[in-house]
Motif scaffolding. Structure first.
Motif, PDB file in Angstrom:
ATOM      1  N   UNK A  61       0.551  -1.513  -0.038  1.00 40.52           N
ATOM      2  CA  UNK A  61      -0.133  -0.348   0.010  1.00 40.52           C
ATOM      3  C   UNK A  61       0.880   1.676   0.029  1.00 40.52           C
ATOM      4  N   UNK A  62       0.440   2.591  -0.549  1.00 39.22           N
ATOM      5  CA  UNK A  62       0.492   3.934  -0.375  1.00 39.22           C
ATOM      6  C   UNK A  62       0.204   3.889   1.236  1.00 39.22           C
ATOM      7  N   UNK A  63       1.131   4.382   1.946  1.00 41.14           N
ATOM      8  CA  UNK A  63       0.558   5.856   3.656  1.00 41.14           C
ATOM      9  C   UNK A  63       1.615   6.802   3.948  1.00 41.14           C
ATOM     10  N   UNK A  64       0.451   7.755   3.922  1.00 45.09           N
ATOM     11  CA  UNK A  64       0.985   8.824   3.763  1.00 45.09           C
ATOM     12  C   UNK A  64       2.101   8.960   6.276  1.00 45.09           C
ATOM     13  N   UNK A  65       2.887   9.075   6.437  1.00 47.13           N
ATOM     14  CA  UNK A  65       3.978   8.888   7.499  1.00 47.13           C
ATOM     15  C   UNK A  65       3.493   9.929   8.628  1.00 47.13           C
ATOM     16  N   UNK A  66       3.099   9.882   9.010  1.00 45.21           N
ATOM     17  CA  UNK A  66       2.824  11.655  10.088  1.00 45.21           C
ATOM     18  C   UNK A  66       3.776  11.539  10.698  1.00 45.21           C
ATOM     19  N   UNK A  67       4.779  11.483  11.080  1.00 39.56           N
ATOM     20  CA  UNK A  67       6.186  12.248  11.340  1.00 39.56           C
ATOM     21  C   UNK A  67       7.252  12.659  10.280  1.00 39.56           C
ATOM     22  N   UNK A  68       6.971  12.350   9.203  1.00 43.56           N
ATOM     23  CA  UNK A  68       7.378  13.005   8.343  1.00 43.56           C
ATOM     24  C   UNK A  68       6.333  14.168   7.443  1.00 43.56           C
ATOM     25  N   UNK A  69       4.979  13.761   7.657  1.00 44.21           N
ATOM     26  CA  UNK A  69       4.068  15.362   6.959  1.00 44.21           C
ATOM     27  C   UNK A  69       4.400  15.954   8.300  1.00 44.21           C
ATOM     28  N   UNK A  70       4.086  16.257   9.865  1.00 47.10           N
ATOM     29  CA  UNK A  70       4.173  16.718  10.213  1.00 47.10           C
ATOM     30  C   UNK A  70       5.850  17.300  10.737  1.00 47.10           C
ATOM     31  N   UNK A  71       6.787  16.972   9.827  1.00 43.75           N
ATOM     32  CA  UNK A  71       7.815  17.926  10.499  1.00 43.75           C
ATOM     33  C   UNK A  71       7.598  19.047   8.522  1.00 43.75           C
ATOM     34  N   UNK A  72       7.901  18.282   7.865  1.00 42.51           N
ATOM     35  CA  UNK A  72       6.980  18.800   6.455  1.00 42.51           C
ATOM     36  C   UNK A  72       6.707  20.093   6.994  1.00 42.51           C
ATOM     37  N   UNK A  73       5.025  19.952   7.259  1.00 40.12           N
ATOM     38  CA  UNK A  73       4.236  20.640   7.616  1.00 40.12           C
ATOM     39  C   UNK A  73       5.216  22.307   8.389  1.00 40.12           C
ATOM     40  N   UNK A  74       5.673  21.514   9.234  1.00 43.62           N
ATOM     41  CA  UNK A  74       6.756  21.960  10.499  1.00 43.62           C
ATOM     42  C   UNK A  74       7.762  22.990   9.664  1.00 43.62           C
ATOM     43  N   UNK A  75       8.127  22.996   8.637  1.00 40.47           N
ATOM     44  CA  UNK A  75       9.434  23.632   8.191  1.00 40.47           C
ATOM     45  C   UNK A  75       8.669  24.729   7.013  1.00 40.47           C
ATOM     46  N   UNK A  76       7.431  24.223   6.387  1.00 43.21           N
ATOM     47  CA  UNK A  76       6.583  25.116   5.611  1.00 43.21           C
ATOM     48  C   UNK A  76       6.109  26.411   6.756  1.00 43.21           C
ATOM     49  N   UNK A  77       6.034  26.151   7.656  1.00 42.83           N
ATOM     50  CA  UNK A  77       5.657  27.555   8.900  1.00 42.83           C
ATOM     51  C   UNK A  77       7.169  27.940   9.333  1.00 42.83           C
ATOM     52  N   UNK A  78       8.099  27.750   9.254  1.00 41.94           N
ATOM     53  CA  UNK A  78       8.832  28.205   9.678  1.00 41.94           C
ATOM     54  C   UNK A  78       9.311  29.599   8.331  1.00 41.94           C
ATOM     55  N   UNK A  79       8.599  29.039   7.182  1.00 42.26           N
ATOM     56  CA  UNK A  79       9.350  29.613   6.064  1.00 42.26           C
ATOM     57  C   UNK A  79       8.055  30.803   5.931  1.00 42.26           C
ATOM     58  N   UNK A  80       6.967  30.402   5.723  1.00 43.99           N
ATOM     59  CA  UNK A  80       5.526  31.326   5.974  1.00 43.99           C
ATOM     60  C   UNK A  80       4.841  30.596   6.652  1.00 43.99           C
ATOM     61  N   UNK A  81       4.268  30.919   7.443  1.00 38.70           N
ATOM     62  CA  UNK A  81       2.805  30.563   8.389  1.00 38.70           C
ATOM     63  C   UNK A  81       1.986  30.671   7.298  1.00 38.70           C
ATOM     64  N   UNK A  82       1.448  31.125   6.843  1.00 38.06           N
ATOM     65  CA  UNK A  82       0.492  31.096   6.080  1.00 38.06           C
ATOM     66  C   UNK A  82       0.531  30.282   4.576  1.00 38.06           C
ATOM     67  N   UNK A  83       1.852  29.378   4.288  1.00 39.76           N
ATOM     68  CA  UNK A  83       1.555  28.250   3.858  1.00 39.76           C
ATOM     69  C   UNK A  83       0.692  27.465   4.173  1.00 39.76           C
ATOM     70  N   UNK A  84       0.038  26.807   2.811  1.00 37.38           N
ATOM     71  CA  UNK A  84      -0.938  25.403   3.107  1.00 37.38           C
ATOM     72  C   UNK A  84      -0.217  24.191   2.770  1.00 37.38           C
ATOM     73  N   UNK A  85      -0.733  23.642   3.921  1.00 32.24           N
ATOM     74  CA  UNK A  85      -0.327  22.285   2.815  1.00 32.24           C
ATOM     75  C   UNK A  85      -0.847  21.319   1.705  1.00 32.24           C
ATOM     76  N   UNK A  86       0.001  21.573   0.712  1.00 28.95           N
ATOM     77  CA  UNK A  86      -0.727  20.492  -0.668  1.00 28.95           C
ATOM     78  C   UNK A  86      -1.141  19.110  -0.699  1.00 28.95           C
ATOM     79  N   UNK A  87      -1.805  18.772  -1.453  1.00 27.99           N
ATOM     80  CA  UNK A  87      -1.393  16.900  -2.139  1.00 27.99           C
ATOM     81  C   UNK A  87       0.192  16.168  -2.179  1.00 27.99           C
ATOM     82  N   UNK A  88       0.661  17.830  -3.017  1.00 23.44           N
ATOM     83  CA  UNK A  88       1.984  18.048  -3.208  1.00 23.44           C
ATOM     84  C   UNK A  88       3.160  17.554  -2.471  1.00 23.44           C
TER      85      UNK A  88
END
Length: 226
Positions: A61-88
């Motif tokens: 199967x293909x599955x989202x890894x929550x730890x990696x997802x949260x890390x990417x989200x955290x990095x995006x927020x650091x760069x720009x708090x208004x950035x929204x996570x997308x499917x990409x």
């Protein structure tokens, strides 16, 4: 690095961004060799299909890894708090499942995904590939059952055809002899390599071979272990 760990590189394949070709390649290599490294195709764009193709190769199967997802989200927020996570963004945190996720470096949270026990999926960016590969060194060292390889390099002004039978005579099960012609070089016609896992044997044969082909020591890179 593998040479120094006693792990012999057997084959390299270049595979395009085609699901069928990736599936065929990883199945074949995983069945044939102890360790397989893949490089590239794990980004957010449409042509980054390595994860999903390898998952398909082994019916995973293909599955989202929550730890990696949260890390990417955290990095995006650091760069720009208004950035929204997308499917990409989520694509880069979606891995074959089940798989082993290795995070050997504390400052890099994107894991090395290991599928089918022996397929290590690495990024294509050369500097990041090298960094993550080096992080695997202790693990690979523990897996290796062999001593490291040693290599001597010998230059000769003799053409390859004139030393072919000599090289054949020196080649043994324990010491490999390689021959690499040089082009556009007035002084060196061939570089001969002597490699093996017994240092004394490598040195002994290299010394005798140097005399036999009227050669001299040649050092091409700092990778030599002698």
């Amino acid at each position: 690095m593998l040479f120094g760990l006693g792990i012999e590189l057997k084959t390299i394949q270049v595979v395009g961004d085609e699901t069928h070709d990736i599936i065929t390649s990883v199945r074949e290599l995983s069945a044939q060799y102890d360790i397989v490294f893949t490089s590239g195709g794990i980004g957010p764009t449409h042509d980054d299909i390595t994860y999903e193709s390898i998952a398909a190769a082994f019916q995973l199967d293909m599955k989202i890894d929550q730890e990696t997802y949260d890390y990417i989200q955290k990095q995006l927020a650091k760069r720009n708090p208004n950035t929204v996570m997308t499917k990409f963004h989520a694509r880069m945190a979606t891995f074959p499942h089940p798989a082993i996720l290795l995070r050997e470096l504390p400052n890099i949270k994107i894991p090395i995904v290991v599928v089918h026990d022996n397929i290590y999926i690495l990024p294509g960016i050369p500097s990041l590939f090298q960094l993550l590969l080096n992080s695997l060194k202790p693990k690979l060292q523990a897996m290796s059952q062999s001593a490291c390889f040693y290599r001597r390099e010998i230059a000769t002004a003799s053409p390859e055809v004139s030393i072919a039978s000599i090289l054949s005579d020196f080649h043994t099960q324990h010491v490999k002899i390689g021959s690499y012609p040089m082009w556009n070089n007035d002084k060196i016609k061939v570089i001969v390599t002597v490699s093996g896992q017994d240092l004394s044997r490598v040195n002994a044969i290299a010394d005798k071979l140097t005399d036999a082909i009227h050669g001299w020591p040649y050092i091409s890179t700092p990778k030599s272990h002698l």
